[in-house]
Design an enzyme around this catalytic site. Sequence first.
Site, PDB file in Angstrom:
ATOM      1  N   SER A 155       0.838  -1.206   0.000  1.00  0.00           N
ATOM      2  CA  SER A 155       0.000   0.000   0.000  1.00  0.00           C
ATOM      3  C   SER A 155       0.871   1.252   0.000  1.00  0.00           C
ATOM      4  O   SER A 155       0.581   2.223  -0.700  1.00  0.00           O
ATOM      5  CB  SER A 155      -0.913   0.033   1.233  1.00  0.00           C
ATOM      6  OG  SER A 155      -1.859  -1.006   1.178  1.00  0.00           O
TER       7      SER A 155
ATOM      8  N   THR B  10      -5.199  -9.198  -6.311  1.00  0.00           N
ATOM      9  CA  THR B  10      -5.323  -9.681  -4.938  1.00  0.00           C
ATOM     10  C   THR B  10      -6.367 -10.775  -4.799  1.00  0.00           C
ATOM     11  O   THR B  10      -6.205 -11.702  -4.006  1.00  0.00           O
ATOM     12  CB  THR B  10      -5.720  -8.508  -4.015  1.00  0.00           C
ATOM     13  OG1 THR B  10      -4.780  -7.463  -4.218  1.00  0.00           O
ATOM     14  CG2 THR B  10      -5.724  -8.917  -2.568  1.00  0.00           C
TER      15      THR B  10
ATOM     16  N   ASP C 162       6.481  -6.788  -3.614  1.00  0.00           N
ATOM     17  CA  ASP C 162       6.597  -7.023  -2.174  1.00  0.00           C
ATOM     18  C   ASP C 162       7.396  -8.279  -1.838  1.00  0.00           C
ATOM     19  O   ASP C 162       6.935  -9.394  -2.070  1.00  0.00           O
ATOM     20  CB  ASP C 162       5.208  -7.212  -1.552  1.00  0.00           C
ATOM     21  CG  ASP C 162       4.462  -5.900  -1.398  1.00  0.00           C
ATOM     22  OD1 ASP C 162       5.032  -4.851  -1.742  1.00  0.00           O
ATOM     23  OD2 ASP C 162       3.318  -5.938  -0.937  1.00  0.00           O
TER      24      ASP C 162
ATOM     25  N   HIS D 200       7.501  -9.519   0.968  1.00  0.00           N
ATOM     26  CA  HIS D 200       6.732 -10.331   1.926  1.00  0.00           C
ATOM     27  C   HIS D 200       5.560 -11.072   1.286  1.00  0.00           C
ATOM     28  O   HIS D 200       4.792 -11.705   2.001  1.00  0.00           O
ATOM     29  CB  HIS D 200       6.284  -9.524   3.158  1.00  0.00           C
ATOM     30  CG  HIS D 200       5.284  -8.434   2.914  1.00  0.00           C
ATOM     31  ND1 HIS D 200       5.163  -7.357   3.753  1.00  0.00           N
ATOM     32  CD2 HIS D 200       4.360  -8.242   1.951  1.00  0.00           C
ATOM     33  CE1 HIS D 200       4.209  -6.556   3.313  1.00  0.00           C
ATOM     34  NE2 HIS D 200       3.709  -7.078   2.226  1.00  0.00           N
TER      35      HIS D 200
ATOM     36  N   TYR E  95      23.331  16.208  -3.725  1.00  0.00           N
ATOM     37  CA  TYR E  95      24.653  16.095  -3.115  1.00  0.00           C
ATOM     38  C   TYR E  95      24.631  15.242  -1.853  1.00  0.00           C
ATOM     39  O   TYR E  95      25.668  14.828  -1.360  1.00  0.00           O
ATOM     40  CB  TYR E  95      25.272  17.465  -2.829  1.00  0.00           C
ATOM     41  CG  TYR E  95      24.569  18.245  -1.752  1.00  0.00           C
ATOM     42  CD1 TYR E  95      24.797  17.968  -0.412  1.00  0.00           C
ATOM     43  CD2 TYR E  95      23.655  19.239  -2.077  1.00  0.00           C
ATOM     44  CE1 TYR E  95      24.141  18.672   0.574  1.00  0.00           C
ATOM     45  CE2 TYR E  95      22.990  19.945  -1.098  1.00  0.00           C
ATOM     46  CZ  TYR E  95      23.231  19.660   0.223  1.00  0.00           C
ATOM     47  OH  TYR E  95      22.571  20.342   1.195  1.00  0.00           O
TER      48      TYR E  95
ATOM     49  N   SER F 101      12.186   6.547   9.541  1.00  0.00           N
ATOM     50  CA  SER F 101      12.921   5.454  10.175  1.00  0.00           C
ATOM     51  C   SER F 101      12.461   4.105   9.632  1.00  0.00           C
ATOM     52  O   SER F 101      11.277   3.882   9.448  1.00  0.00           O
ATOM     53  CB  SER F 101      12.686   5.478  11.689  1.00  0.00           C
ATOM     54  OG  SER F 101      13.285   6.611  12.247  1.00  0.00           O
TER      55      SER F 101
END
Lengths: 622, 622
Positions: free
Chosen positions: A158, A297, A388, A390, A419, A439
């Site tokens: 997603s 899906t 993906d 996973h 840079y 993160s």
Amino acid sequence: MKIEITDINLKALFLGDKGENVDIFKELLLKMIDEHVGWRQNYQPQDTPVISPFDKSSESFNNTVDHVRSVFNELSSKLRSKSLPWHTAGRFWGHMNSETLMPAIIAYTAATLWNGNNVAYESSPGTSEMEEEVGHELATLMGYQEDKGWGHICADGSIANLEGLWYARNLKSLPLAIKEVAPEHVEGKSEWQLLNMSTKEILEIMDKIPDKLDEVKAHSARSGRHLQKLGKWIIPQTKHYSWLKAADIIGIGLDNVVSIDVDHNYRMDIDKLEAKIRELAAQEIPVLGVVGVIGTTEEGQIDRVDKIVNLRDKLAKEGIYFYIHIDAAYGGYARAIFIDENNEFIDYDKLDKVYKKYGVFQEKNEWLTEDIYNSFKAMSQVETITVDPHKMGYIPYSAGAITVKDSRMRDAISYFATYVFEKGADIPALLGAYILEGSKAGATAAAVWTAHKVLPLNVMGYGKLMGASIEGAFHFYHFLKDREFHVNGKTIKVYPLTKPDFNMIDYVFNEVGNTDLGVMNKLNHDFFGHASYAKGGLYYNEFLTSHTDFAVPDYGNSPLPFVKSLGFSEEEWAREQKVTVLRASAMSPYVNDKEVFDEYAVKIEAAIQTKLETIYNDYQQA
Amino acid sequence: MKIEITDINLKALFLGDKGENVDIFKELLLKMIDEHVGWRQNYQPQDTPVISPFDKSSESFNNTVDHVRSVFNELSSKLRSKSLPWHTAGRFWGHMNSETLMPAIIAYTAATLWNGNNVAYESSPGTSEMEEEVGHELATLMGYQEDKGWGHICADGSIANLEGLWYARNLKSLPLAIKEVAPEHVEGKSEWQLLNMSTKEILEIMDKIPDKLDEVKAHSARSGRHLQKLGKWIIPQTKHYSWLKAADIIGIGLDNVVSIDVDHNYRMDIDKLEAKIRELAAQEIPVLGVVGVIGTTEEGQIDRVDKIVNLRDKLAKEGIYFYIHIDAAYGGYARAIFIDENNEFIDYDKLDKVYKKYGVFQEKNEWLTEDIYNSFKAMSQVETITVDPHKMGYIPYSAGAITVKDSRMRDAISYFATYVFEKGADIPALLGAYILEGSKAGATAAAVWTAHKVLPLNVMGYGKLMGASIEGAFHFYHFLKDREFHVNGKTIKVYPLTKPDFNMIDYVFNEVGNTDLGVMNKLNHDFFGHASYAKGGLYYNEFLTSHTDFAVPDYGNSPLPFVKSLGFSEEEWAREQKVTVLRASAMSPYVNDKEVFDEYAVKIEAAIQTKLETIYNDYQQA
């Protein structure tokens, strides 16, 4: 001595349905832990350990450890009583999950001990390098040029799709920004023409005005302007809700999402796509982009990417251009089955020979059609692709990824000048400035890196695993097709939805003679109830599957041919407005072996028989 | 027997700077692995293992295992040669990282063996329940009402912040949608009034029109309309780039981002905030929302959330309303230090007694001021809060989280009607329909759940860990303050930026007598070079830190008082336009012990001396 492995044994790469390889699992895990602890001990060995033997024998320490032990008893109990047996070789035929690669699990755990944060190179040199390597490997897998393509890991499909849409939105707005900042580069172009410039043209202009980069970016869609001018975002009718979320979040909005009917194979209807684009063009409404899906899906179907690409190239000659994003979250890794040792896409007529050489299929390749082959091949021609790890990468959650055809595109979404890339290394000093997230676990990169090292992204490595999964899926498909069950004097037959494009099989049970679609839907829904968590006792369930509804609001009349083929009338369809189907993503790496499959076939046939008897007995008592 | 632990020994919860607790680590990890394997073996034990002894003794199997072993040799070498020693008790004073909680690492690994996907309850009942529990725990930690608040885990703080902005954007647009769909509920309100309705008022109207929910949503900002009407998104001047990305992605755009100067404490200047909002209101420009930060990324400072909340309440009486999102990605867990065993926020004047009772500080609580206390306390009054388990939760990456004050707000961003919540359980059947992401690791939820069980979110649990970190930070602060080094006949003094609001210490070295800001900046940049990966040899480095620049484009003149206090003129500042500072997020759980700190103080003083000598010798030779 480094030996090139051409005969990888997939059975050595999983923990095993009964934990058969727990010896290898523990050996490698403990090795990594010991080597980590040795590393801790030898970083400034003059520092004495801060946790002393006296600490460890204190009452509070031991009480705390007992407290921790109790928590783990609770955790273990919860996991064992409320988890799904993905690991079974032949009893789980449902969600997109299975055993994951043992080396990936171990690598993730090992890297967690170091806990790098790949948002910045400075805090995770090792795993940042692995992520860059993995990103390039995935870009190459998609057929992107090695020196141009780029990719990175993200939280999931997603997020990758949202990032793809972000690229499309910001890129598409650049010509409007150039018009404001450096009009001489788009002189004489109308707004319509500006909104139909190709990605290549846009990047070429951007290359010419490096000193105006920041100003152009400030005038692009990132400013908040232009969004409603960019046109329609076109997705297949089998639209995954993540695309609605993405259009909402990115601000172009649901009003600008257009869906195109799928054909009877549940692939986007390219004639209708062309008609829609021409209809929009006639009203001077641009197309922001088109999404094709490699492995839908709900059905696992493969959109005709080659035809979407051809359409784009044809329309480009008429001054109409659209961005293409491929959602290959599910099927992307399967491109490995077409890639040889030299990263070349194998010729169609040479495939069978190669498959035989490397044992990709144990019996035969009955899966592949030229349509599917061409769809995979054309992926290299699109701007961005979600893929993906996973899912078909057999990596534990969470590991999504996006690949980008031309790394210069990054400037459309980046927050710092180029840079901040390390000289030569081509690794961003602050990856967070070039991606949607911040993160991120270095451990994910280590897991994917290790898996790619163990199983190279070609026909000898991941290709073999893809083959195993697809061959197993076809065993299940043949098992289901036309199978009959006899319950209380009634005959219940199984009907697969289509010949699968990939490794997913959708199917329904129907009582012979039943012409009431509502009754069939109820039967399949009830069957799901007995073959899922819904009725409890997951751990004792001998056959598990998943289900979905194809309903008119999402699917239109695409399911009608299937529904009619089962003997239901059009009126029934019009009345019921949906068909409930059972759905099996066949990811077990073991049931490509026909002997293994046949062993399980007897068991799951019996399990299905029992479930149907329970259901029909309930019906009788009701 | 379940014992309430009131005296948790933090040393029992980490692997240890020298791996002292590897025995406990292995014990629990192997227990979880064995219990998992037992579970595999006993799921349908009549199925024989699919990997046979003959398979395991085959040549291809053993070659494959050797191949895997080789890959792990490579992985181990890469991790050991290119990772950071976060684990050291007292030598790493840089990035926001440290040892993470051993139980969290083990729980993550254990849950990975089951590999649940928390996107849907059906595929991960156990870990989905853990995520729901964790979400409520975090909401309660923020002071939200237990029956109203909600929360969930997400990939990281950037995603959580983006989701907060998504909430704000869609909520703020609802009155415009209601005006179109159910105008009788907002009768007589001007557009200005519609855009200044409080979240509470909006939710109350939505409660009255459940049958029009979908239509109202379709007319909200998710349609792509209204975005440019919603007004300004206000952030502190210390703006993290993730907020620029978020405004870009969400479509309101950078042109609608307004930043407010920070004061000399690097907290948002609330007078300037009020002035700006009044200035905008005078032009009938609404404020979409205001972001406060609990623990700024570069300084660790704590915005005056209480004052932001008071301002909101005061202005609401004048018909001006803004949404508040708190970015407590860094500092959110620290709210545990104010929470007692009954989840009550402890009175200010009772804190010292409580801290003494539970040993939160070993010596004294010199950290807390009433300002900081009030800021944390007021968090319960805002709409959404980001709080990252992978920061002060001491959980490995990636684990961010967002909490929501009123779970009804979910309807502004959800993709399915509320019926997809399980009855009673209040757990979404499809979590993916209520959050920004899709597929997500159940293992993350298991890791956070386990950590919260081991360390409750109150003063006895996480509060104690927060205390340890803060006390350690203050030891470092006092170590640095006014310390002098003598090199080649010169005196170099250390100056901390401020008394820290939390556990982060920014500081600079300056040569006594130097009045050239450029020279000081160079010295600190060079020092960073010798105390980071930049010069290589990370593993042999005896003191590590990180750095940042406070430059005029981001910080305006906020650093000027600090710069002047070091003896530089305003002209110097105007010429140089930035000050380079060194930055230490003090997360070690060990150096609260003054004896341990003092042992390391001698070592890091020597290491700093050596680095300064190297730098000055280089200067001389140049």
